[in-house]
Enzyme design. Sequence first.
Site, PDB file in Angstrom:
ATOM      1  N   HIS B 231       0.762  -1.272  -0.247  1.00  0.00           N
ATOM      2  CA  HIS B 231      -0.142   0.150   0.047  1.00  0.00           C
ATOM      3  C   HIS B 231       0.718   1.287  -0.002  1.00  0.00           C
ATOM      4  CE1 HIS B 231      -3.880  -1.634   0.244  1.00  0.00           C
ATOM      5  NE2 HIS B 231      -3.285  -2.664   1.101  1.00  0.00           N
ATOM      6  N   ASP B 291      -0.887  -4.990   6.153  1.00  0.00           N
ATOM      7  CA  ASP B 291      -2.024  -5.767   5.320  1.00  0.00           C
ATOM      8  C   ASP B 291      -1.928  -5.914   3.613  1.00  0.00           C
ATOM      9  OD1 ASP B 291      -2.487  -2.973   4.992  1.00  0.00           O
ATOM     10  OD2 ASP B 291      -4.272  -3.373   4.365  1.00  0.00           O
ATOM     11  N   GLU B 292      -2.410  -7.070   3.104  1.00  0.00           N
ATOM     12  CA  GLU B 292      -1.973  -7.334   1.980  1.00  0.00           C
ATOM     13  C   GLU B 292      -0.818  -7.160   1.064  1.00  0.00           C
ATOM     14  OE1 GLU B 292      -6.526  -6.298   0.386  1.00  0.00           O
ATOM     15  OE2 GLU B 292      -5.569  -4.470   0.865  1.00  0.00           O
ATOM     16  N   VAL B 293       0.235  -7.638   1.639  1.00  0.00           N
ATOM     17  CA  VAL B 293       1.463  -7.539   0.950  1.00  0.00           C
ATOM     18  C   VAL B 293       1.199  -8.588  -0.239  1.00  0.00           C
ATOM     19  CG1 VAL B 293       3.850  -7.624   1.184  1.00  0.00           C
ATOM     20  CG2 VAL B 293       2.501  -7.053   3.063  1.00  0.00           C
ATOM     21  N   GLU B 344      -2.868 -10.004   8.908  1.00  0.00           N
ATOM     22  CA  GLU B 344      -1.905 -10.500   8.215  1.00  0.00           C
ATOM     23  C   GLU B 344      -0.722 -10.746   8.944  1.00  0.00           C
ATOM     24  OE1 GLU B 344      -3.834  -8.246   6.683  1.00  0.00           O
ATOM     25  OE2 GLU B 344      -4.165  -8.437   4.696  1.00  0.00           O
TER      26      GLU B 344
END
Lengths: 496, 496
Positions: B231, B291-293, B344
């Site tokens: 992000h 998050d969301e790597v 995560e």
Amino acid sequence: AQRLLAVLLLLQPAAAVWPRPQVQRSPPGGGRCLLPPARFRFGHAAGSAVGPGCTVLEAAFQRYRALLFAAGRPTGEAGGGAAGGAGALFLWGTHVEKETVCGFPAGLETFSQLVGRDQNGTYYINKTEIVDFPRFPHRGLLLDTSRHYLPLRAILETLDVMAYNKFNVFHWHIVDDPSFPYESSTFPELSKQGAFNAMSHVYTAGDVRTVVEHARLCGIRVIVEFDTPGHTLSWGPGAPGLLTPCYSGKHPSGTYGPINPILNSTYQFVTSLFQEVSSVFPDFFLHLGGDEVDFTCWKSNPEIHAFMKQMGFGEDYRKLESFYIQRLLDIVSSLGKGSILWQEVFDNGVKLRPDSIIHVWKSSKPYMDEMADVTKAGYQALLSTPWYLNRISYGQDWMAAYQVEPLKFEGSAKQKDLVIGGEACMWGEYVDVTNLTPRLWPRAGAVAERLWSNASVRSLQDAYVRLAAFRCQLLGRGVQAQPLYVGYCENEFGGF
Amino acid sequence: AQRLLAVLLLLQPAAAVWPRPQVQRSPPGGGRCLLPPARFRFGHAAGSAVGPGCTVLEAAFQRYRALLFAAGRPTGEAGGGAAGGAGALFLWGTHVEKETVCGFPAGLETFSQLVGRDQNGTYYINKTEIVDFPRFPHRGLLLDTSRHYLPLRAILETLDVMAYNKFNVFHWHIVDDPSFPYESSTFPELSKQGAFNAMSHVYTAGDVRTVVEHARLCGIRVIVEFDTPGHTLSWGPGAPGLLTPCYSGKHPSGTYGPINPILNSTYQFVTSLFQEVSSVFPDFFLHLGGDEVDFTCWKSNPEIHAFMKQMGFGEDYRKLESFYIQRLLDIVSSLGKGSILWQEVFDNGVKLRPDSIIHVWKSSKPYMDEMADVTKAGYQALLSTPWYLNRISYGQDWMAAYQVEPLKFEGSAKQKDLVIGGEACMWGEYVDVTNLTPRLWPRAGAVAERLWSNASVRSLQDAYVRLAAFRCQLLGRGVQAQPLYVGYCENEFGGF
């Protein structure tokens, strides 16, 4: 059904236009004209059949002059290329018909969307040729002022934004079960007893005149709906004897159902009310509703029973509904008005006048089957089922509205010709003045383009780019239109 | 975790309070006090441990004086019964702790909601006893200022309305992929290159101070999030070398992925940035994201490959993520700050400090299982999964948010104690200043009450009545809060 807009702009797109014109191209060689605010003026071309003194056009000149040179307009890329000075826009009409005059404001809107502003603040327009006309003649938007009252200025602002989108019909669902905000001169008790607040939550005769006149100057017809015989609970307190008393066993339960169709007094009342409504709202059409008539209360009432028996209706309450609607249609017709009705009236086999318009809204049956059935029976049809914009969902839900093709049903060319357009509906269960504007715009723009532009204009990608740019223009005009997706407008903090 | 609000109002409910107090009752005999605006004042009770000079309290006195006697307040039923004059509200605190002081503004909010106005315009309060304290200490609201920039005044207004709802944490998701509006003094290029507009779409140091101070006076902590290593696309242009270059075959593709975790320069940059952020945002906690790597870009890059091999990570990119996060946690810890991380980081087995807080947001796995797992591992947990209020749906969707029970998972009492609260999230994909307020309020109020009130407060019917009344109060305070359902507020056309 399709009228040529008598506007040919020999100029070229700075920005993309919403809704997309039928034909738009840059002339060979291109070029750019500058528009100096101090010198620029609108005028009538020599030989035009429309001239000074046309109030709609004069009002449009004023409006668009203000919009063109408003402080909030976005600035675009730096100017470049050869630029000539354009001191005026001359309009030329071939003949003075109602449609021609209505078309002029739409043409001015197109022109205004093409005007750009470079980083020095200079207004310009690239040379563009546009030929434009709407695909469907009825491009409507419904507002519901019964579930929540909308103040006058919210309605007027909506009319303005409708005009920017080339909508041309405001369907005013003015009363319903929850409240009766229409102040009737014939029956003042209706709003006194039925409005949320008889002082602050009503539309006076003056308010209605303001709406009708504001709409007219924007090229918008106002079609008012007084929905009967259902959806009339708020009428009850101000019209004793009008609604059907429901029974619990042998006794009235104290609750009320639809309008009582078996009494002569009902038809006297309806005649007087629609007489008033017909003169207050000048459009040829009245929307008579007719949707969702619940037979439970009628079934409970012994006098209705007796009447059914006497009339030979058996147990078929659709015949009673039909009895009411047919008398209503006669009354409205005798007042010199045409009728629009929600689809149930057709579905329930009510005998209609051949010029009735059926408004398709239900999703219990595929709406395209209904469009086929309505037009096969020879009636004109309006589509709304896929355009209930009050039904929000997460994400870019304008796309589903955009992808609708109103003529995608099995039927003859004659049937297709009976589809006169459609309406975006913003029902009021969860909408009032606090969230109306961002919920409506730019989502309703998807419906506007579907009803205006050529059937071949279907690219979501192209639509996204133009709709996002149009939304920035709306912000510049002070309209609280919500974003389509991640991003920003350079001018976005002007008005908010 | 639960602190007694040192406010006992010997007065009684004119209106229902939102969120519902732990204990609220009318004293025997009832009674009503009048509040004459000219004479009414707030004061400190004799013997109170809090006195004049407490800035938070003095500011709250000013704010609530203005709110109490604002023009837009609803008028209720006509006054009746015996009425005594209440010239003052005296506050009395047992001891001067941070929590006591924070509690006072919340108590004033409760008081203000109890004040009614009769049809003659007379202000009154019915005698009421209230004992109140929050169920959870962390009651947060997330705003996302990267996907759309929110102007300062929208943030400040949101803080005000948060206080009305007794939210006490503003989670400022300040930067993300689309834009970097935070103006860093250490790295000014970040916003110069990464903001939507480096002049108009940035938060200056002064803006941030304004937000932090405004929040403090409202009893709200500001927890800022600088989400890494994913992000971060908007960071790239202003921080050359920070992001991982993605490869297409043997050559860089020109696109970038997460922060590059294998370079020393990365950690120097991160240290300097968080050093600045730690001093600009005084709260003990920083939200570090995590998050969301997306591992795709890391996998494509040959230098990352070589590093993975050298470190013995094999093909397990979660180990590389862990490597980065652990160094980040060390940096933040050395700056004297605590860390909050999206789930995560826990799910991927990153070794965490024991005082880390895990923020549960995903719906791929039942969120209650995640709450159980996080607390079983001994970490404190924050819940957000069911409170993503950006995910709108048609109808009264506040009810689903309201019916959540954060402790309804299999686990020991000790585990339940580790649930410190939750956050309502308003992600910005489809939200900017045009629709933020009606989309947030009163829906977020459902989360506010769930986190404040007793677990037994669960009746939707009771909540509906109070939330609808509270929403009318919000309108009276000039907040564009949308309606719950059909109806109206008497005062609704004050500010709109």
